[in-house]
Design a protein around this motif. Structure first.
Motif, PDB file in Angstrom:
ATOM      1  N   ILE A  51       0.993  -1.265  -0.084  1.00 17.97           N
ATOM      2  CA  ILE A  51      -0.043  -0.018  -0.011  1.00 17.97           C
ATOM      3  C   ILE A  51       0.896   1.076  -0.068  1.00 17.97           C
ATOM      4  N   ILE A  52       0.570   2.112  -0.791  1.00 21.81           N
ATOM      5  CA  ILE A  52       1.098   3.577  -0.886  1.00 21.81           C
ATOM      6  C   ILE A  52       0.073   4.583  -0.390  1.00 21.81           C
ATOM      7  N   MET A  53       0.124   5.022   0.732  1.00 22.47           N
ATOM      8  CA  MET A  53      -0.975   6.021   1.520  1.00 22.47           C
ATOM      9  C   MET A  53      -0.282   7.273   1.884  1.00 22.47           C
ATOM     10  N   ASP A  54      -1.094   8.237   1.139  1.00 23.81           N
ATOM     11  CA  ASP A  54      -0.910   9.665   1.435  1.00 23.81           C
ATOM     12  C   ASP A  54      -1.469   9.749   2.894  1.00 23.81           C
ATOM     13  N   LEU A  55      -0.994  10.696   3.395  1.00 23.66           N
ATOM     14  CA  LEU A  55      -1.616  11.062   4.988  1.00 23.66           C
ATOM     15  C   LEU A  55      -2.557  11.910   5.125  1.00 23.66           C
ATOM     16  N   PRO A  76       3.044  -4.451   3.711  1.00 21.34           N
ATOM     17  CA  PRO A  76       4.052  -3.176   3.698  1.00 21.34           C
ATOM     18  C   PRO A  76       2.954  -2.102   3.195  1.00 21.34           C
ATOM     19  N   ILE A  77       3.680  -1.027   4.217  1.00 12.93           N
ATOM     20  CA  ILE A  77       2.848   0.404   3.775  1.00 12.93           C
ATOM     21  C   ILE A  77       3.902   1.348   3.549  1.00 12.93           C
ATOM     22  N   ILE A  78       3.812   2.106   2.514  1.00 12.59           N
ATOM     23  CA  ILE A  78       4.739   3.199   2.232  1.00 12.59           C
ATOM     24  C   ILE A  78       3.809   4.503   2.528  1.00 12.59           C
ATOM     25  N   ASP A  98       5.796   0.763   6.988  1.00 10.63           N
ATOM     26  CA  ASP A  98       7.098   0.285   6.860  1.00 10.63           C
ATOM     27  C   ASP A  98       8.056   1.271   6.229  1.00 10.63           C
ATOM     28  N   ASP A  99       7.805   2.173   5.493  1.00 13.52           N
ATOM     29  CA  ASP A  99       8.732   3.153   4.964  1.00 13.52           C
ATOM     30  C   ASP A  99       7.881   4.405   4.735  1.00 13.52           C
TER      31      ASP A  99
END
Length: 230
Positions: A51-55, A76-78, A98-99
């Motif tokens: 997952i690529i997640m904007d805050l 994993p979550i970036i 995770d990153d």
């Protein structure tokens, strides 16, 4: 293998650009414009690999979404953050990410981070040995099932937290420096990553120790590094 990537960002241009770059890498992209949509995608597509997640997003922000995801999933979550302050980085890691990568970012760097996290995750989840169980007093870790228990109470760890704990439990009483932990777990050169390792160590300690200020297992050796004590 076609990796399935969930990308959540309310900026359509960034979302579409990430989609193009990941698709060019033969990855399947699922897009969401806020945290609620991201959770819905995860319900419909349970085998998402990363997952690529904007805050910062409307309706449900990335912070709330990550908290909900971590209740059930360890993928994993970036984190994408528009700010570069340490507080934002620490917040993302404390949530279970995770990153992280800060905006504006180089898309080639993002691709490299995605591939690095996927390599760690797939290698780790497929890793098997004849002896899959590690136990030090009341602390138990199963490398095959990814189960962690303290005094028979189940503990949820992120993939990175799990791998750090596994490294230390496989080498009880061996002191690992922050640099050694980073290079063995992240599988990349150590460059100003003290804060990243320290945050993950603190999170592990909060989860496995009865009193994190007086740890029974994960101990710091001042000026040297960390170890799991027998």
């Amino acid at each position: 293998m076609e990796y399935k990537i969930l990308v959540a960002d309310d900026d359509k241009e960034i979302l579409n650009a990430i989609d193009i770059y990941l698709t060019n890498e033969q990855m399947k992209v699922y897009k969401a414009h806020d945290g609620l949509e991201a959770l819905k995608v995860l319900e419909e597509i349970p085998d998402i690999h990363l997952i690529i997640m904007d805050l910062m997003m409307p309706n449900m922000d990335g912070i709330q979404a990550i908290l909900k995801i971590r209740q059930e999933k360890d993928i994993p979550i970036i984190v994408l953050s528009a700010k570069s302050e340490d507080s934002d980085v620490i917040l993302g890691l404390n949530l279970g990410a995770d990153d992280y990568i800060t905006k504006p970012f180089n898309f080639l760097e993002l691709i490299a981070r995605v591939k690095s996290n996927l390599r760690r995750y797939t290698k780790f989840t497929s890793f098997q040995k004849n002896n899959d169980e590690l136990q030090i007093r009341g602390l138990y870790l199963n490398k095959k099932t990814k189960e962690v228990k303290v005094n028979d109470k189940s503990i949820k760890l992120t993939p990175i937290e799990f791998k750090i704990l596994q490294l230390l439990m496989e080498n009880p009483d061996v002191i690992f420096s922050i640099e050694e932990i980073y290079e063995k777990v992240w599988n990349e050169p150590f460059i100003n990553s003290e804060n990243t390792v320290a945050v993950h160590i603190r999170r592990i300690r909060e989860k496995i120790e009865v009193n994190p200020k007086e740890p029974m297992y994960l101990k710091v050796v001042w000026g040297i590094g960390y170890k799991i004590s027998k």
